[in-house]
Design a protein around this motif. Sequence first.
Motif, PDB file in Angstrom:
ATOM      1  N   ASP A 165      37.455 118.870 115.897  1.00  0.00           N
ATOM      2  CA  ASP A 165      36.193 119.309 116.497  1.00  0.00           C
ATOM      3  C   ASP A 165      35.048 119.041 115.523  1.00  0.00           C
ATOM      4  N   VAL A 166      34.380 117.918 115.749  1.00  0.00           N
ATOM      5  CA  VAL A 166      33.287 117.534 114.847  1.00  0.00           C
ATOM      6  C   VAL A 166      31.943 117.588 115.585  1.00  0.00           C
ATOM      7  N   THR A 167      31.914 118.328 116.698  1.00  0.00           N
ATOM      8  CA  THR A 167      30.699 118.318 117.527  1.00  0.00           C
ATOM      9  C   THR A 167      29.532 119.052 116.866  1.00  0.00           C
ATOM     10  N   ALA A 168      29.812 119.979 115.961  1.00  0.00           N
ATOM     11  CA  ALA A 168      28.690 120.627 115.260  1.00  0.00           C
ATOM     12  C   ALA A 168      28.084 119.672 114.235  1.00  0.00           C
ATOM     13  N   ILE A 169      28.932 118.808 113.677  1.00  0.00           N
ATOM     14  CA  ILE A 169      28.473 117.917 112.602  1.00  0.00           C
ATOM     15  C   ILE A 169      27.680 116.739 113.175  1.00  0.00           C
ATOM     16  N   TYR A 170      28.180 116.178 114.280  1.00  0.00           N
ATOM     17  CA  TYR A 170      27.557 114.976 114.827  1.00  0.00           C
ATOM     18  C   TYR A 170      26.988 115.261 116.215  1.00  0.00           C
ATOM     19  N   PRO A 171      25.691 115.042 116.422  1.00  0.00           N
ATOM     20  CA  PRO A 171      25.145 115.158 117.780  1.00  0.00           C
ATOM     21  C   PRO A 171      25.831 114.142 118.700  1.00  0.00           C
ATOM     22  N   PRO A 172      25.785 114.346 120.036  1.00  0.00           N
ATOM     23  CA  PRO A 172      26.563 113.500 120.952  1.00  0.00           C
ATOM     24  C   PRO A 172      26.330 112.000 120.766  1.00  0.00           C
ATOM     25  N   ALA A 173      25.072 111.574 120.590  1.00  0.00           N
ATOM     26  CA  ALA A 173      24.815 110.118 120.489  1.00  0.00           C
ATOM     27  C   ALA A 173      25.433 109.565 119.203  1.00  0.00           C
ATOM     28  N   THR A 174      25.390 110.347 118.118  1.00  0.00           N
ATOM     29  CA  THR A 174      25.971 109.904 116.845  1.00  0.00           C
ATOM     30  C   THR A 174      27.486 109.811 116.969  1.00  0.00           C
ATOM     31  N   LEU A 175      28.073 110.820 117.612  1.00  0.00           N
ATOM     32  CA  LEU A 175      29.533 110.844 117.746  1.00  0.00           C
ATOM     33  C   LEU A 175      30.019 109.688 118.620  1.00  0.00           C
ATOM     34  N   ASP A 176      29.301 109.396 119.706  1.00  0.00           N
ATOM     35  CA  ASP A 176      29.692 108.260 120.563  1.00  0.00           C
ATOM     36  C   ASP A 176      29.684 106.968 119.747  1.00  0.00           C
ATOM     37  N   ARG A 177      28.653 106.826 118.926  1.00  0.00           N
ATOM     38  CA  ARG A 177      28.516 105.594 118.135  1.00  0.00           C
ATOM     39  C   ARG A 177      29.627 105.513 117.078  1.00  0.00           C
ATOM     40  N   LEU A 178      29.946 106.662 116.457  1.00  0.00           N
ATOM     41  CA  LEU A 178      31.026 106.677 115.461  1.00  0.00           C
ATOM     42  C   LEU A 178      32.357 106.316 116.111  1.00  0.00           C
ATOM     43  N   ARG A 179      32.589 106.855 117.318  1.00  0.00           N
ATOM     44  CA  ARG A 179      33.859 106.559 118.003  1.00  0.00           C
ATOM     45  C   ARG A 179      33.960 105.088 118.358  1.00  0.00           C
ATOM     46  N   ALA A 180      32.828 104.481 118.724  1.00  0.00           N
ATOM     47  CA  ALA A 180      32.846 103.049 119.053  1.00  0.00           C
ATOM     48  C   ALA A 180      33.226 102.235 117.813  1.00  0.00           C
ATOM     49  N   VAL A 181      32.690 102.615 116.662  1.00  0.00           N
ATOM     50  CA  VAL A 181      33.044 101.901 115.423  1.00  0.00           C
ATOM     51  C   VAL A 181      34.524 102.126 115.108  1.00  0.00           C
ATOM     52  N   LYS A 182      34.973 103.365 115.294  1.00  0.00           N
ATOM     53  CA  LYS A 182      36.380 103.693 115.007  1.00  0.00           C
ATOM     54  C   LYS A 182      37.312 102.843 115.884  1.00  0.00           C
ATOM     55  N   ARG A 183      36.977 102.717 117.172  1.00  0.00           N
ATOM     56  CA  ARG A 183      37.833 101.926 118.086  1.00  0.00           C
ATOM     57  C   ARG A 183      37.927 100.473 117.623  1.00  0.00           C
ATOM     58  N   GLU A 184      36.848  99.997 117.062  1.00  0.00           N
ATOM     59  CA  GLU A 184      36.793  98.611 116.600  1.00  0.00           C
ATOM     60  C   GLU A 184      37.614  98.412 115.317  1.00  0.00           C
ATOM     61  N   ILE A 185      37.433  99.313 114.331  1.00  0.00           N
ATOM     62  CA  ILE A 185      37.974  99.050 112.990  1.00  0.00           C
ATOM     63  C   ILE A 185      39.343  99.709 112.771  1.00  0.00           C
ATOM     64  N   ASP A 186      39.595 100.818 113.507  1.00  0.00           N
ATOM     65  CA  ASP A 186      40.862 101.538 113.302  1.00  0.00           C
ATOM     66  C   ASP A 186      41.374 102.080 114.636  1.00  0.00           C
ATOM     67  N   PRO A 187      41.681 101.171 115.583  1.00  0.00           N
ATOM     68  CA  PRO A 187      42.072 101.635 116.927  1.00  0.00           C
ATOM     69  C   PRO A 187      43.352 102.462 116.903  1.00  0.00           C
ATOM     70  N   GLY A 188      44.212 102.245 115.926  1.00  0.00           N
ATOM     71  CA  GLY A 188      45.474 102.994 115.854  1.00  0.00           C
ATOM     72  C   GLY A 188      45.325 104.337 115.160  1.00  0.00           C
ATOM     73  N   ASP A 189      44.115 104.703 114.759  1.00  0.00           N
ATOM     74  CA  ASP A 189      43.839 106.001 114.143  1.00  0.00           C
ATOM     75  C   ASP A 189      44.689 106.245 112.885  1.00  0.00           C
ATOM     76  N   VAL A 190      44.718 105.225 112.041  1.00  0.00           N
ATOM     77  CA  VAL A 190      45.481 105.322 110.793  1.00  0.00           C
ATOM     78  C   VAL A 190      44.819 106.312 109.839  1.00  0.00           C
ATOM     79  N   PHE A 191      43.474 106.270 109.789  1.00  0.00           N
ATOM     80  CA  PHE A 191      42.757 107.117 108.822  1.00  0.00           C
ATOM     81  C   PHE A 191      42.222 108.359 109.517  1.00  0.00           C
ATOM     82  N   ARG A 192      42.924 109.471 109.277  1.00  0.00           N
ATOM     83  CA  ARG A 192      42.552 110.740 109.898  1.00  0.00           C
ATOM     84  C   ARG A 192      41.931 111.607 108.817  1.00  0.00           C
ATOM     85  N   ALA A 193      40.632 111.450 108.650  1.00  0.00           N
ATOM     86  CA  ALA A 193      39.941 112.170 107.584  1.00  0.00           C
ATOM     87  C   ALA A 193      39.891 113.661 107.910  1.00  0.00           C
TER      88      ALA A 193
END
Length: 438
Positions: free
Chosen positions: A404-432
């Motif tokens: 739950d990172v919704t307090a940290i990232y506003p919706p537009a920021t989180l959508d953009r972060l997820r798009a980058v994540k899908r591109e660079i780490d689609p298998g979710d290897v890095f779970r920070a």
Amino acid sequence: MSFIAELSERMPQRVHAPGTPEYEAGAAVFAGSGTPDVVVRPASAAEVAEAVRAAVAAGAPIAVKSGGHGSAPVTGGLVIDLSALNAVELADDGSRLVHVGGGAHWGDVAAALTPHGLVVTSGDTTDVGVGGLALGGGLGWFARTHGLTVDLLREVELVTAAGEVLQVNADSHPELFWALRGGGGNFGVVTRFTFEAQPVDGLVGGHVRFDQSDVRAVVGAWRDVFRDGPDELNSTLLVMPPLMPEMPAGPQMSVALVGSEDDLRRLLEPLLSLPSVADVSLGPVAYPDLLEAAPPGEPPFRFVGGNGFVPDLSDAALDVFVSALDREVPTMLLLRALGGAFSRVPTDATAVAHRDGRALVAVNGILPADATDDQVAAARAGVDEAIAFTSGAYSNFSPEFGDDVTAIYPPATLDRLRAVKREIDPGDVFRASHHIAP
Ligand SMILES: Cc1cc2nc3c(=O)[nH]c(=O)nc-3n(C[C@H](O)[C@H](O)[C@H](O)COP(=O)(O)OP(=O)(O)OC[C@H]3O[C@@H](n4cnc5c(N)ncnc54)[C@H](O)[C@@H]3O)c2cc1C
């Protein structure tokens, strides 16, 4: 052959099994010791890439450790301990670019830059890792003067989930570089950061301690000084409850000014003239002197905390923050002055979007380590009441890890972060620690 046997064969001196000192060191984080299957301590980006490829092929979970101050102990899998990647190298071409290994500590950076009259905004603790603090934003000394740590970041060397080594900057990979500035360790392993260090001509600062007789007056005067003060003035105000005899209770201000001592005392006059001043220690300082060592080992307390940004430190907001200190649960209040260079960075320029904050406020209920559920609920209620006067949250001060990172990232920021994540780490290897799912 297991991936551990395979790695041990390829780089025997880097792979550490349970029972070895290197394993114990790599498995330990600030919050306790984990039990990974193996610890790898690579000495180059190529070795990090080799470890990542082997673990991914075997489906083994990967945890990345820099300073270990921002993650929970792990069970099973592979820990990539970056402690051998700790070089701090200032370019000799006058560019003020400094290359810092992903496992260096902020104390190393301050010590290396001070002889050259340079600084990079960092936290206020020597042994916090460059990796976790920088990837989460980096809030500390010089945030009002030069912005966050990520605002001074110019390039990273990144090992991806595919085991590639990329040089990532604003031109080569604009979206990925944007995500790495605040999005945490969700996109790969950063083996090297390149920051543009900033010149500091004359640094003065220190501490002012107040007794507990009028906390509201101290907080109000602090707000006024930092609302009107220059960008060169940076500070945190910590209000501690009575806990232990060796820890003084009441407000304690840490402050630094890029300027002269006379200017500092003039700017702080509304605070220094308060009757509750108990101790003043101000004068010329070197940057490393402003950083303190983290308390050793796990604290004997359980913290129930929250934090948020405050665009306007109104009287009403201050009343609420200070009244949080009067609850039955001993409560700690921390105010960090923002505004200045921090607030001039556009909201969408980095993944730290809450740029209108004039201060960051953190409230922590402090309970015994074996607190009951009722005590935790009471502490949570007090924290939530105060934090309701803030907006958003700063990832590095958010102690509850997870999805739950919704307090940290506003919706537009989180959508953009997820798009980058899908591109660079689609298998979710890095779970920070603050996990951005693809
Ligand atoms: C005593 C103390 C003081 C603090 N003071 C400040 C402060 O003044 N300002 C501030 O902003 N924060 C501060 N923090 C919070 C701190 O920034 C976070 O806890 C941060 O995550 C710690 O980084 P680390 O590298 O030590 O932690 P780690 O536990 O090693 O890493 C934290 C997270 O980042 C990931 N990560 C770390 N390095 C890399 C890397 N190179 N590549 C990819 N992923 C990586 C890890 O996998 C993990 O998810 C403080 C924390 C403590 C305990």
